[in-house]
Design a protein around this motif. Structure first.
Motif, PDB file in Angstrom:
ATOM      1  N   PRO A  96     -43.316  -4.739  21.823  1.00 52.70           N
ATOM      2  CA  PRO A  96     -42.849  -4.276  20.510  1.00 52.70           C
ATOM      3  C   PRO A  96     -42.035  -2.992  20.640  1.00 52.70           C
ATOM      4  O   PRO A  96     -42.370  -2.122  21.454  1.00 52.70           O
ATOM      5  N   ALA A  97     -41.007  -2.882  19.843  1.00 52.81           N
ATOM      6  CA  ALA A  97     -40.182  -1.678  19.851  1.00 52.81           C
ATOM      7  C   ALA A  97     -40.923  -0.555  19.139  1.00 52.81           C
ATOM      8  O   ALA A  97     -41.737  -0.789  18.255  1.00 52.81           O
ATOM      9  N   VAL A  98     -40.641   0.656  19.552  1.00 46.28           N
ATOM     10  CA  VAL A  98     -41.232   1.821  18.907  1.00 46.28           C
ATOM     11  C   VAL A  98     -40.212   2.373  17.916  1.00 46.28           C
ATOM     12  O   VAL A  98     -39.076   2.688  18.295  1.00 46.28           O
ATOM     13  N   ILE A  99     -40.618   2.429  16.649  1.00 42.06           N
ATOM     14  CA  ILE A  99     -39.756   3.023  15.627  1.00 42.06           C
ATOM     15  C   ILE A  99     -40.546   4.103  14.900  1.00 42.06           C
ATOM     16  O   ILE A  99     -41.768   4.016  14.762  1.00 42.06           O
ATOM     17  N   THR A 103     -26.201   6.372  14.617  1.00 40.62           N
ATOM     18  CA  THR A 103     -26.796   6.330  15.949  1.00 40.62           C
ATOM     19  C   THR A 103     -28.078   5.504  15.943  1.00 40.62           C
ATOM     20  O   THR A 103     -28.309   4.665  16.824  1.00 40.62           O
ATOM     21  N   ARG A 104     -28.906   5.715  14.932  1.00 35.72           N
ATOM     22  CA  ARG A 104     -30.168   4.985  14.847  1.00 35.72           C
ATOM     23  C   ARG A 104     -29.936   3.497  14.562  1.00 35.72           C
ATOM     24  O   ARG A 104     -30.619   2.647  15.134  1.00 35.72           O
ATOM     25  N   LEU A 105     -28.992   3.181  13.688  1.00 33.63           N
ATOM     26  CA  LEU A 105     -28.684   1.771  13.441  1.00 33.63           C
ATOM     27  C   LEU A 105     -28.224   1.095  14.725  1.00 33.63           C
ATOM     28  O   LEU A 105     -28.677  -0.008  15.051  1.00 33.63           O
ATOM     29  N   MET A 107     -31.184   0.577  17.057  1.00 29.39           N
ATOM     30  CA  MET A 107     -32.066  -0.509  16.621  1.00 29.39           C
ATOM     31  C   MET A 107     -31.420  -1.875  16.836  1.00 29.39           C
ATOM     32  O   MET A 107     -32.107  -2.853  17.133  1.00 29.39           O
ATOM     33  N   LEU A 108     -30.095  -1.959  16.722  1.00 32.15           N
ATOM     34  CA  LEU A 108     -29.406  -3.213  17.032  1.00 32.15           C
ATOM     35  C   LEU A 108     -29.502  -3.518  18.524  1.00 32.15           C
ATOM     36  O   LEU A 108     -29.779  -4.650  18.919  1.00 32.15           O
ATOM     37  N   GLU A 109     -29.269  -2.522  19.359  1.00 32.72           N
ATOM     38  CA  GLU A 109     -29.327  -2.722  20.813  1.00 32.72           C
ATOM     39  C   GLU A 109     -30.734  -3.083  21.275  1.00 32.72           C
ATOM     40  O   GLU A 109     -30.906  -3.880  22.197  1.00 32.72           O
ATOM     41  N   VAL A 120     -34.427  -4.513  17.334  1.00 31.81           N
ATOM     42  CA  VAL A 120     -35.268  -4.255  16.166  1.00 31.81           C
ATOM     43  C   VAL A 120     -34.570  -4.868  14.963  1.00 31.81           C
ATOM     44  O   VAL A 120     -35.187  -5.517  14.125  1.00 31.81           O
ATOM     45  N   LEU A 121     -33.267  -4.658  14.887  1.00 37.10           N
ATOM     46  CA  LEU A 121     -32.414  -5.321  13.910  1.00 37.10           C
ATOM     47  C   LEU A 121     -31.586  -6.345  14.674  1.00 37.10           C
ATOM     48  O   LEU A 121     -31.001  -6.027  15.701  1.00 37.10           O
ATOM     49  N   THR A 122     -31.552  -7.571  14.186  1.00 35.28           N
ATOM     50  CA  THR A 122     -30.753  -8.589  14.865  1.00 35.28           C
ATOM     51  C   THR A 122     -29.355  -8.653  14.294  1.00 35.28           C
ATOM     52  O   THR A 122     -28.452  -9.205  14.924  1.00 35.28           O
ATOM     53  N   ARG A 123     -29.176  -8.080  13.114  1.00 42.57           N
ATOM     54  CA  ARG A 123     -27.882  -8.155  12.456  1.00 42.57           C
ATOM     55  C   ARG A 123     -27.826  -7.058  11.429  1.00 42.57           C
ATOM     56  O   ARG A 123     -28.815  -6.735  10.791  1.00 42.57           O
ATOM     57  N   PHE A 124     -26.638  -6.469  11.244  1.00 40.61           N
ATOM     58  CA  PHE A 124     -26.435  -5.507  10.168  1.00 40.61           C
ATOM     59  C   PHE A 124     -25.091  -5.811   9.553  1.00 40.61           C
ATOM     60  O   PHE A 124     -24.057  -5.705  10.187  1.00 40.61           O
TER      61      PHE A 124
END
Length: 155
Positions: free
Chosen positions: A6-9, A47-49, A52-54, A57-61
């Motif tokens: 799991p990613a850490v956010i 930077t955070r978006l 999270m894409l890389e 955590v986010l698959t698409r924005f």
């Protein structure tokens, strides 16, 4: 196939995820407006978006369109891909502009993707092209009902 850790956010990441779901401001500087509402900078938000894409955590924005209202169609589709051909078939499928996203599943139908076209007839044409390119039958599952899942995180 093992699952990634799991990613850490952190709390700001959670606030960002909540803030960018729906109601994105239609102004000259939307990222600055969102950042201001979160008490951060536009640079930090971007930077955070990106991070999270890389990190997936986010698959698409980006915007979500009701393709049917624009005259198009989309379906969820699947292939049963032999393991030794999985990378090759993935590359062929993902090369098509009609493919919105593609993911692997542990099932006989092990490749699933969303196929979106400008016209209803485009689905059949794209399906035939995938079958011709891969030599595999495409199983297309058209949408019968639409569901909207809004995911809000505790921050």
């Amino acid at each position: 196939m093992s699952r990634p850790a799991p990613a850490v956010i952190d709390e700001l990441d959670r606030h960002i995820i909540n803030a960018v779901q729906g109601g994105f401001p239609l102004v000259d500087e939307p990222y600055r407006e969102v950042a201001d509402s979160l008490g951060t900078t536009e640079s930090e938000l971007l930077t955070r978006l990106q991070r999270m894409l890389e990190a997936k955590v986010l698959t698409r924005f980006g915007p979500m369109f009701h393709v049917e209202r624009l005259g198009g169609r989309f379906v969820l589709a699947a292939l049963a891909v032999p393991e030794e051909r999985f990378d090759e078939v993935t590359a062929r499928v993902n090369a098509l502009p009609e493919i919105a996203h593609n993911y692997r599943r542990e099932h006989h139908l092990n490749m699933w993707f969303v196929l979106a076209t400008e016209t209803p007839e485009g689905i059949a044409a794209a399906t035939r092209r995938i079958e011709a390119d891969t030599g595999l039958p495409v199983f297309a599952f058209p949408k019968l009902r639409e569901f909207f899942v809004d995911m809000r995180l505790k921050a």
